[in-house]
Design a protein around this motif. Structure first.
Motif, PDB file in Angstrom:
ATOM      1  N   SER A 119       6.450 106.164  39.455  1.00 26.10           N
ATOM      2  CA  SER A 119       7.163 105.360  38.456  1.00 26.10           C
ATOM      3  C   SER A 119       8.047 104.273  39.081  1.00 26.10           C
ATOM      4  O   SER A 119       8.265 103.236  38.470  1.00 26.10           O
ATOM      5  CB  SER A 119       7.941 106.223  37.469  1.00 26.10           C
ATOM      6  N   GLU A 120       8.487 104.481  40.348  1.00 25.65           N
ATOM      7  CA  GLU A 120       9.267 103.416  41.022  1.00 25.65           C
ATOM      8  C   GLU A 120       8.450 102.127  41.125  1.00 25.65           C
ATOM      9  O   GLU A 120       8.962 101.031  40.884  1.00 25.65           O
ATOM     10  CB  GLU A 120       9.651 103.862  42.449  1.00 25.65           C
ATOM     11  N   ALA A 121       7.195 102.289  41.520  1.00 26.20           N
ATOM     12  CA  ALA A 121       6.325 101.108  41.665  1.00 26.20           C
ATOM     13  C   ALA A 121       6.144 100.419  40.311  1.00 26.20           C
ATOM     14  O   ALA A 121       6.196  99.190  40.214  1.00 26.20           O
ATOM     15  CB  ALA A 121       4.973 101.518  42.235  1.00 26.20           C
ATOM     16  N   TYR A 122       5.960 101.229  39.266  1.00 24.53           N
ATOM     17  CA  TYR A 122       5.743 100.637  37.936  1.00 24.53           C
ATOM     18  C   TYR A 122       7.024  99.965  37.432  1.00 24.53           C
ATOM     19  O   TYR A 122       6.978  98.916  36.802  1.00 24.53           O
ATOM     20  CB  TYR A 122       5.260 101.691  36.931  1.00 24.53           C
ATOM     21  N   ARG A 123       8.148 100.601  37.755  1.00 22.17           N
ATOM     22  CA  ARG A 123       9.425 100.013  37.355  1.00 22.17           C
ATOM     23  C   ARG A 123       9.574  98.604  37.965  1.00 22.17           C
ATOM     24  O   ARG A 123      10.012  97.671  37.314  1.00 22.17           O
ATOM     25  CB  ARG A 123      10.592 100.905  37.828  1.00 22.17           C
ATOM     26  N   GLY A 124       9.157  98.486  39.224  1.00 24.49           N
ATOM     27  CA  GLY A 124       9.226  97.183  39.908  1.00 24.49           C
ATOM     28  C   GLY A 124       8.408  96.125  39.175  1.00 24.49           C
ATOM     29  O   GLY A 124       8.859  94.988  38.995  1.00 24.49           O
ATOM     30  N   MET A 125       7.226  96.505  38.739  1.00 23.50           N
ATOM     31  CA  MET A 125       6.364  95.543  38.039  1.00 23.50           C
ATOM     32  C   MET A 125       6.903  95.226  36.659  1.00 23.50           C
ATOM     33  O   MET A 125       6.831  94.100  36.178  1.00 23.50           O
ATOM     34  CB  MET A 125       4.927  96.088  37.936  1.00 23.50           C
ATOM     35  N   PHE A 126       7.478  96.253  36.033  1.00 24.06           N
ATOM     36  CA  PHE A 126       8.109  96.049  34.724  1.00 24.06           C
ATOM     37  C   PHE A 126       9.242  95.030  34.862  1.00 24.06           C
ATOM     38  O   PHE A 126       9.370  94.110  34.044  1.00 24.06           O
ATOM     39  CB  PHE A 126       8.631  97.400  34.215  1.00 24.06           C
ATOM     40  N   SER A 127      10.042  95.151  35.946  1.00 24.73           N
ATOM     41  CA  SER A 127      11.150  94.203  36.156  1.00 24.73           C
ATOM     42  C   SER A 127      10.628  92.781  36.337  1.00 24.73           C
ATOM     43  O   SER A 127      11.229  91.825  35.862  1.00 24.73           O
ATOM     44  CB  SER A 127      11.960  94.550  37.404  1.00 24.73           C
ATOM     45  N   ARG A 128       9.488  92.673  37.035  1.00 23.65           N
ATOM     46  CA  ARG A 128       8.932  91.323  37.213  1.00 23.65           C
ATOM     47  C   ARG A 128       8.571  90.702  35.863  1.00 23.65           C
ATOM     48  O   ARG A 128       8.778  89.518  35.639  1.00 23.65           O
ATOM     49  CB  ARG A 128       7.651  91.387  38.046  1.00 23.65           C
ATOM     50  N   LEU A 129       8.019  91.543  34.987  1.00 25.24           N
ATOM     51  CA  LEU A 129       7.666  91.031  33.655  1.00 25.24           C
ATOM     52  C   LEU A 129       8.924  90.671  32.872  1.00 25.24           C
ATOM     53  O   LEU A 129       8.966  89.678  32.144  1.00 25.24           O
ATOM     54  CB  LEU A 129       6.837  92.063  32.881  1.00 25.24           C
ATOM     55  N   GLU A 130       9.955  91.496  33.076  1.00 29.27           N
ATOM     56  CA  GLU A 130      11.243  91.234  32.412  1.00 29.27           C
ATOM     57  C   GLU A 130      11.814  89.889  32.874  1.00 29.27           C
ATOM     58  O   GLU A 130      12.294  89.103  32.063  1.00 29.27           O
ATOM     59  CB  GLU A 130      12.228  92.333  32.807  1.00 29.27           C
ATOM     60  N   GLU A 131      11.737  89.667  34.209  1.00 26.56           N
ATOM     61  CA  GLU A 131      12.258  88.398  34.756  1.00 26.56           C
ATOM     62  C   GLU A 131      11.531  87.201  34.158  1.00 26.56           C
ATOM     63  O   GLU A 131      12.090  86.120  34.035  1.00 26.56           O
ATOM     64  CB  GLU A 131      12.089  88.367  36.288  1.00 26.56           C
ATOM     65  N   LYS A 132      10.285  87.402  33.821  1.00 23.27           N
ATOM     66  CA  LYS A 132       9.522  86.298  33.230  1.00 23.27           C
ATOM     67  C   LYS A 132       9.677  86.259  31.714  1.00 23.27           C
ATOM     68  O   LYS A 132       8.933  85.541  31.033  1.00 23.27           O
ATOM     69  CB  LYS A 132       8.033  86.451  33.581  1.00 23.27           C
ATOM     70  N   ASN A 133      10.617  87.050  31.205  1.00 22.20           N
ATOM     71  CA  ASN A 133      10.888  87.092  29.755  1.00 22.20           C
ATOM     72  C   ASN A 133       9.681  87.469  28.929  1.00 22.20           C
ATOM     73  O   ASN A 133       9.479  86.949  27.833  1.00 22.20           O
ATOM     74  CB  ASN A 133      11.362  85.718  29.275  1.00 22.20           C
ATOM     75  N   LEU A 134       8.868  88.362  29.479  1.00 24.37           N
ATOM     76  CA  LEU A 134       7.635  88.720  28.774  1.00 24.37           C
ATOM     77  C   LEU A 134       7.740  90.047  28.024  1.00 24.37           C
ATOM     78  O   LEU A 134       6.860  90.388  27.265  1.00 24.37           O
ATOM     79  CB  LEU A 134       6.474  88.788  29.780  1.00 24.37           C
ATOM     80  N   VAL A 135       8.803  90.816  28.285  1.00 21.96           N
ATOM     81  CA  VAL A 135       8.880  92.123  27.608  1.00 21.96           C
ATOM     82  C   VAL A 135      10.015  92.148  26.589  1.00 21.96           C
ATOM     83  O   VAL A 135      11.001  91.440  26.736  1.00 21.96           O
ATOM     84  CB  VAL A 135       9.078  93.300  28.607  1.00 21.96           C
ATOM     85  N   TYR A 136       9.830  92.956  25.585  1.00 19.47           N
ATOM     86  CA  TYR A 136      10.897  93.128  24.586  1.00 19.47           C
ATOM     87  C   TYR A 136      10.850  94.549  24.016  1.00 19.47           C
ATOM     88  O   TYR A 136       9.784  95.182  24.012  1.00 19.47           O
ATOM     89  CB  TYR A 136      10.790  92.058  23.484  1.00 19.47           C
ATOM     90  N   PRO A 137      12.004  95.034  23.544  1.00 15.57           N
ATOM     91  CA  PRO A 137      12.027  96.394  22.986  1.00 15.57           C
ATOM     92  C   PRO A 137      11.458  96.416  21.566  1.00 15.57           C
ATOM     93  O   PRO A 137      11.673  95.484  20.795  1.00 15.57           O
ATOM     94  CB  PRO A 137      13.527  96.731  22.969  1.00 15.57           C
ATOM     95  N   CYS A 138      10.741  97.496  21.277  1.00 12.88           N
ATOM     96  CA  CYS A 138      10.147  97.648  19.940  1.00 12.88           C
ATOM     97  C   CYS A 138      10.629  98.972  19.349  1.00 12.88           C
ATOM     98  O   CYS A 138      10.512 100.020  19.978  1.00 12.88           O
ATOM     99  CB  CYS A 138       8.632  97.634  20.045  1.00 12.88           C
ATOM    100  N   TYR A 139      11.185  98.879  18.146  1.00 11.86           N
ATOM    101  CA  TYR A 139      11.805 100.052  17.505  1.00 11.86           C
ATOM    102  C   TYR A 139      10.948 100.617  16.375  1.00 11.86           C
ATOM    103  O   TYR A 139      11.383 101.501  15.658  1.00 11.86           O
ATOM    104  CB  TYR A 139      13.180  99.651  16.945  1.00 11.86           C
TER     105      TYR A 139
END
Ligand code: GLU
Length: 341
Positions: A119-139
């Motif tokens: 999960s550390e590796a995936y977290r790193g990739m998730f952060s990269r997507l976050e930095e590119k403003n590509l992710v958002y929370p869904c409720y």
């Protein structure tokens, strides 16, 4: 003598690492078409089973083709246990899976760390997507998703309506539910050419909409994990069941966002019952427990090779013998009906 052995040594190590990275593979072109010699990068394939039950005939078939494809070009095979889902996957199944592959003679060169430990590796990739403003929370709740998500994509995936994409900070702050996280996909076609199925194009916005990359319980989604793992293992060819063909544009799009190279894809036919239904893990007489009691590994491989066009009739054969003659041009792309296994 070199007055500075350390510098000397590190230069040597640098050259060596360069040579390893670019290790050219010289092959005669007999199976590639024509007679010219070809230089190709080292090929790396993978087999990525989910340990959610005993391996069954369909898994054996995909594993066999992944093995043949990579062995026939002298490449390397990586085994990866895809145990992302803690509710469905078990360690005993993973161990059994490896024993079954060994019994079949479908050996691997390296085992990648199982997904549950990455999960550390995936977290790193998730952060990269976050930095590119590509992710958002869904409720959205399951009920809301079903209510808002029609029409459904052709393969049964829900088409997400984008409900949470443009929530304001205040609206987000007012939510009490723990969100899952989605990537915002563009309204654009993603195209690739599958080595077996041919040209394939999908518009992500219309086929699935913004898809989940991290579940509300913190588990990273398959699409993100698989792309991260394939890139980190240097995978150059992905051979897997054609049920995953429609996931591939999502994975290619993620590779592009993360700056990963795109592997070659080969989506192999599914094994189906005469009524077209996919054979599944529920069919106990087709799992490896039952199959190992009835057949030798050579008989099983021979039957599967015959079923997909690699052998003119069903005969006992070792995986290595099949690899000598293997070519993707011989493999049928339509699903294979299994009548009496
Ligand atoms: N783990 C998946 C399965 O067993 C395969 C995923 C993949 O090959 O990308 O169906």
């Amino acid at each position: 003598q070199c007055p500075c052995p350390r510098a000397h040594q590190s230069a040597w190590a640098f050259l060596h690492s360069l040579a390893m990275q670019q290790r050219p593979m010289l092959r005669t072109g007999s199976k590639v078409r024509g007679t010219e010699r070809r230089i190709a990068m080292e090929q790396i394939g993978r087999f990525a089973p989910s340990p959610s039950g005993r391996m069954h005939l369909g898994n054996v078939f995909s594993a066999m083709l992944a093995w043949l494809s990579i062995r026939s070009c002298g490449g390397k095979l990586v085994l990866r246990i895809e145990d992302l889902d803690p509710d469905r996957c078990r360690r005993e199944y993973a161990d059994q899976l490896k024993r079954d592959l060994e019994w079949l003679g479908l050996t691997w060169d390296e085992e990648q760390t199982p997904q549950s430990l990455r999960s550390e590796a995936y977290r790193g990739m998730f952060s990269r997507l976050e930095e590119k403003n590509l992710v958002y929370p869904c409720y959205c709740s399951r009920v809301e998703l079903h209510a808002a998500s029609a029409p459904h994509a052709s393969d049964g995936t829900l088409l997400y309506a984008g409900t949470c994409r443009n929530l304001t900070d205040a609206q987000r702050a007012a939510k009490t539910k723990t969100p899952c996280w989605r990537v915002a996909v563009p309204d654009e076609d993603v195209s690739f050419t599958d080595g077996l199925q041919g040209a394939y194009t999908q518009n992500l916005a219309r086929a699935c909409g913004d898809f989940i990359v991290r579940r509300a319980d913190g588990v990273y989604a398959y699409q993100l994990a698989v792309v991260t793992d394939d890139a980190q293992a240097g995978v150059t060819q992905v051979v897997r069941g054609s049920d995953l063909l429609s996931s591939t544009p999502r994975q290619i799009w993620l590779q592009r966002q993360l700056g990963f190279p795109e592997p070659g894809y080969y989506h192999v036919p599914l094994l189906v019952a005469p009524d077209g239904r996919r054979l599944s893990k529920r069919e106990k007489d087709l799992d490896m427990g039952a199959l190992r009691n009835r057949y030798t590994p050579e008989q099983l491989l021979g039957m599967l090779a015959h079923a997909c066009g690699l052998l003119s009739h069903s005969e006992s054969v070792r995986a290595g013998e099949l690899a000598e003659e293997f070519s993707w041009q011989m493999v049928q792309k339509e699903n294979i009906v299994i009548t009496n296994p």
